[in-house]
Write a protein that holds these residues in place. Structure first.
Motif, PDB file in Angstrom:
ATOM      1  N   LEU A   1       0.826  -1.210   0.000  1.00 43.55           N
ATOM      2  CA  LEU A   1       0.000   0.000   0.000  1.00 43.55           C
ATOM      3  C   LEU A   1       0.860   1.260   0.000  1.00 43.55           C
ATOM      4  O   LEU A   1       1.854   1.341   0.731  1.00 43.55           O
ATOM      5  N   ALA A   2       0.463   2.249  -0.792  1.00 41.01           N
ATOM      6  CA  ALA A   2       1.099   3.556  -0.702  1.00 41.01           C
ATOM      7  C   ALA A   2       0.426   4.385   0.383  1.00 41.01           C
ATOM      8  O   ALA A   2       1.047   5.227   1.026  1.00 41.01           O
ATOM      9  N   GLN A   3      -0.852   4.105   0.613  1.00 38.78           N
ATOM     10  CA  GLN A   3      -1.634   4.891   1.551  1.00 38.78           C
ATOM     11  C   GLN A   3      -2.821   4.059   2.022  1.00 38.78           C
ATOM     12  O   GLN A   3      -3.282   3.169   1.301  1.00 38.78           O
TER      13      GLN A   3
ATOM     14  N   LEU B   1      -4.791   2.537  -4.350  1.00 43.13           N
ATOM     15  CA  LEU B   1      -3.940   2.937  -3.220  1.00 43.13           C
ATOM     16  C   LEU B   1      -2.633   2.146  -3.174  1.00 43.13           C
ATOM     17  O   LEU B   1      -1.790   2.393  -2.324  1.00 43.13           O
ATOM     18  N   LEU B   2      -2.485   1.182  -4.083  1.00 42.15           N
ATOM     19  CA  LEU B   2      -1.269   0.374  -4.094  1.00 42.15           C
ATOM     20  C   LEU B   2      -0.072   1.204  -4.533  1.00 42.15           C
ATOM     21  O   LEU B   2      -0.216   2.157  -5.312  1.00 42.15           O
ATOM     22  N   GLY B   3       1.092   0.830  -4.042  1.00 40.71           N
ATOM     23  CA  GLY B   3       2.304   1.576  -4.370  1.00 40.71           C
ATOM     24  C   GLY B   3       2.730   1.402  -5.813  1.00 40.71           C
ATOM     25  O   GLY B   3       3.224   2.322  -6.449  1.00 40.71           O
ATOM     26  N   GLU B   4       2.521   0.208  -6.362  1.00 43.32           N
ATOM     27  CA  GLU B   4       2.814   0.001  -7.781  1.00 43.32           C
ATOM     28  C   GLU B   4       1.667  -0.780  -8.422  1.00 43.32           C
ATOM     29  O   GLU B   4       0.976  -1.545  -7.750  1.00 43.32           O
ATOM     30  N   ASP B   5       1.469  -0.586  -9.701  1.00 49.52           N
ATOM     31  CA  ASP B   5       0.376  -1.261 -10.402  1.00 49.52           C
ATOM     32  C   ASP B   5       0.735  -2.726 -10.606  1.00 49.52           C
ATOM     33  O   ASP B   5       1.669  -3.059 -11.340  1.00 49.52           O
ATOM     34  N   LEU B   6      -0.009  -3.622  -9.948  1.00 43.02           N
ATOM     35  CA  LEU B   6       0.358  -5.035  -9.973  1.00 43.02           C
ATOM     36  C   LEU B   6      -0.292  -5.800 -11.114  1.00 43.02           C
ATOM     37  O   LEU B   6       0.155  -6.881 -11.478  1.00 43.02           O
TER      38      LEU B   6
END
Lengths: 207, 207, 207, 207
Positions: free
Chosen positions: C80-82, C150-155
């Motif tokens: 998560l980025a946030q 909200l994920l830190g990178e696009d999975l």
């Protein structure tokens, strides 16, 4: 090649994190001293809760005192750029004196209204705070006078002595509170509470 | 695409934060072993508190030992740039051996002066420290010999063996302390205390 | 002007710090279940300690399980980025299911060898792990499927479903362990231990 | 030369870390209220566990309430760029009101089904939440109205009053819950639970 001494150097970040943990747990464990009266043996709950007032008073005084020592601990460590092994060991001694406070708090809360032992219990209680403030001063003195090169900014000898004097001055009221236990355990608890209030709301701080 | 292995990699920051939490709570829970004598069954509080001295001694030895293992844990983890799953699992085993120390401490404190069981209690106590130092060495060996590529800086094979030798050397005195429990539980407690003091104030460290 | 929704957004740093605290304390409180036999009622300490083996087994299984859920929790949150309020609330539900494990552990340890109640106790024990893994999967599903922004990178959708499938797969063995409590509480404890070992040392992970 | 006031300034990082510790420990200590029925005195474990439902209900309500106050605490502190001594002291008062909740939870759980004392116990329980929300509002008011210069970004007077109004509004339902204890302790517990649910899943938040 890394020297043995260097490998002992610790970032203050993890020193703070461990200290925060011990101090926070010690403060929160104080609540375990407040026990619920057994229903079968408690005809009047209000009376039973009311007669436990020494437990609440000791909880309040100890929680605020631990909280204030945490504030002071933060100020002390935040001056450091780096810690070494001696600082870590002295910090452990300080933490062990803080971690013992839930026992001392339970002792005075249990014996304050008893017909015997209450003076000794009060003496142990204030004496624990005295030991804690001695350990705090010893660590602060070591940092300010012997490890000044580890400080984050050069404070100057006079400023360092000044900070130290304030920290050492906490020893005197706890010595008085401990000595007074031989006369009145209530006075001892009251003085320990007054010390906490005094340090919480310093006169003229304009907070 | 992220490989499964990569998703198991953990920043050492949170590894330290979890370890700090477990170690700090274990150290602070030690105080729960120090109980307040019941007023109704305690004619002389001073005598009752004095006769509890094994509890205080065991508290002091265990708190300092846990504190020193925390210092060593910090040094071990701070060498790592990153952790992987095996390191996490070995670290959990180490933490589980630390978290059990409040029980072992309570055991020796309860039985040290009893007419029976005191040798077994002392053996379990020193044996717990022995297990902890074995778990510590196993993790350190795994990091230094098998996961050297995860280290933050290249230490060189000799330097790594040297660090490991120091960490393994802690196993010997705890083996002696455990074996001596069959002879004298007091000697066992004294040796464990001496080990803590020795590691706290190493000779010639110039701390 | 800051919208109400935005003020609910939380850095994952403090979410991790609070979660680490609860999980670390829950793991360390497990030791309070291991009690010292009373000297007056214990003619043979060795026998008394030996007969407590369900307590040690339950301690080991629960500590490792909590440790592994911490590792998985770290992996989940680190994506998560946030965080937002729903994530925080679902995380609280997960934490409340972890914090209850010291009770469930004490329950099975107390009743495993009793003539009655041992099947129910084992069912509650494995059932608590089941609830925990359900709460974990619910939170992970919410993050991966509904809060992908909200994920830190696009999975990518497939990778996200893959991660989720692995996390949901933990539900099956705990369901089996819970159901087996009606047959054999020992089998339940053994399966819960096997699950912990399986997740600790995954086949072919090359750790 | 550093002024005394300046040395009291604290990074919010360590304020959060200490607060996280106290709040996490308080939440996790709640589980100690859930005790295992003694095998010798428990003919039917299922019945014994079932009759303990007030303990589970109080655990759930208190854990979620503490979790939500943690979320709100995070939002409150994250607006600050820096803390001063008055903020630290008010925060300590708030933490001391949170740390006391395991006792209040145990009190209502023990007395809810008793023939006497249950109204007082419920009143103390809701009253503790009331004190906590008063302490929270006092700290929030101090930050937003008197220490606006310490905020990380300039929020504007109206926005600050708006945030404060939301935080103060929590006082009303807890006042009602406390007052209702004189009528029905079950209603008090239900209202406290409803407050937690309401704050957890706010209507129209789109979480």
């Amino acid at each position: 090649m890394e020297s043995p001494a260097k490998s002992d150097q610790v970032s203050t970040g993890r020193l703070e994190s461990f200290s925060d943990g011990v101090i926070a747990v010690a403060a929160t464990l104080l609540v375990l001293n407040i026990t619920v009266p057994l229903p079968d043996k408690t005809p009047h709950l209000a009376h039973a809760l009311g007669s436990q007032w020494p437990i609440y008073a000791a909880y309040a005084v100890s929680f605020m005192t631990i909280g204030i020592i945490w504030i002071n601990h933060h100020a002390m460590i935040s001056r450091l750029a780096q810690a070494d092994r001696t600082i870590l060991i002295l910090n452990l001694l300080l933490l062990s004196s803080i971690a013992v406070l839930p026992f001392a708090t339970s002792l005075i809360a249990t014996y304050l209204k008893e017909g015997h032992g209450q003076k000794l219990a009060a003496g142990v209680y204030a004496g624990s705070f005295l030991v804690m403030s001695l350990a705090f001063s010893a660590l602060n003195q070591h940092i300010l006078l012997r490890k000044a090169h580890l400080l984050g900014e050069d404070l100057g000898a006079e400023r360092r002595r000044q900070i130290l004097a304030r920290s050492v001055s906490g020893i005197i009221p706890y010595t008085i509170a401990t000595a007074l236990a031989a006369v009145s355990p209530y006075a001892t608890l009251a003085i320990c509470g007054a010390i906490a209030v005094f340090y919480a709301f310093p006169i003229g701080s304009g907070g």
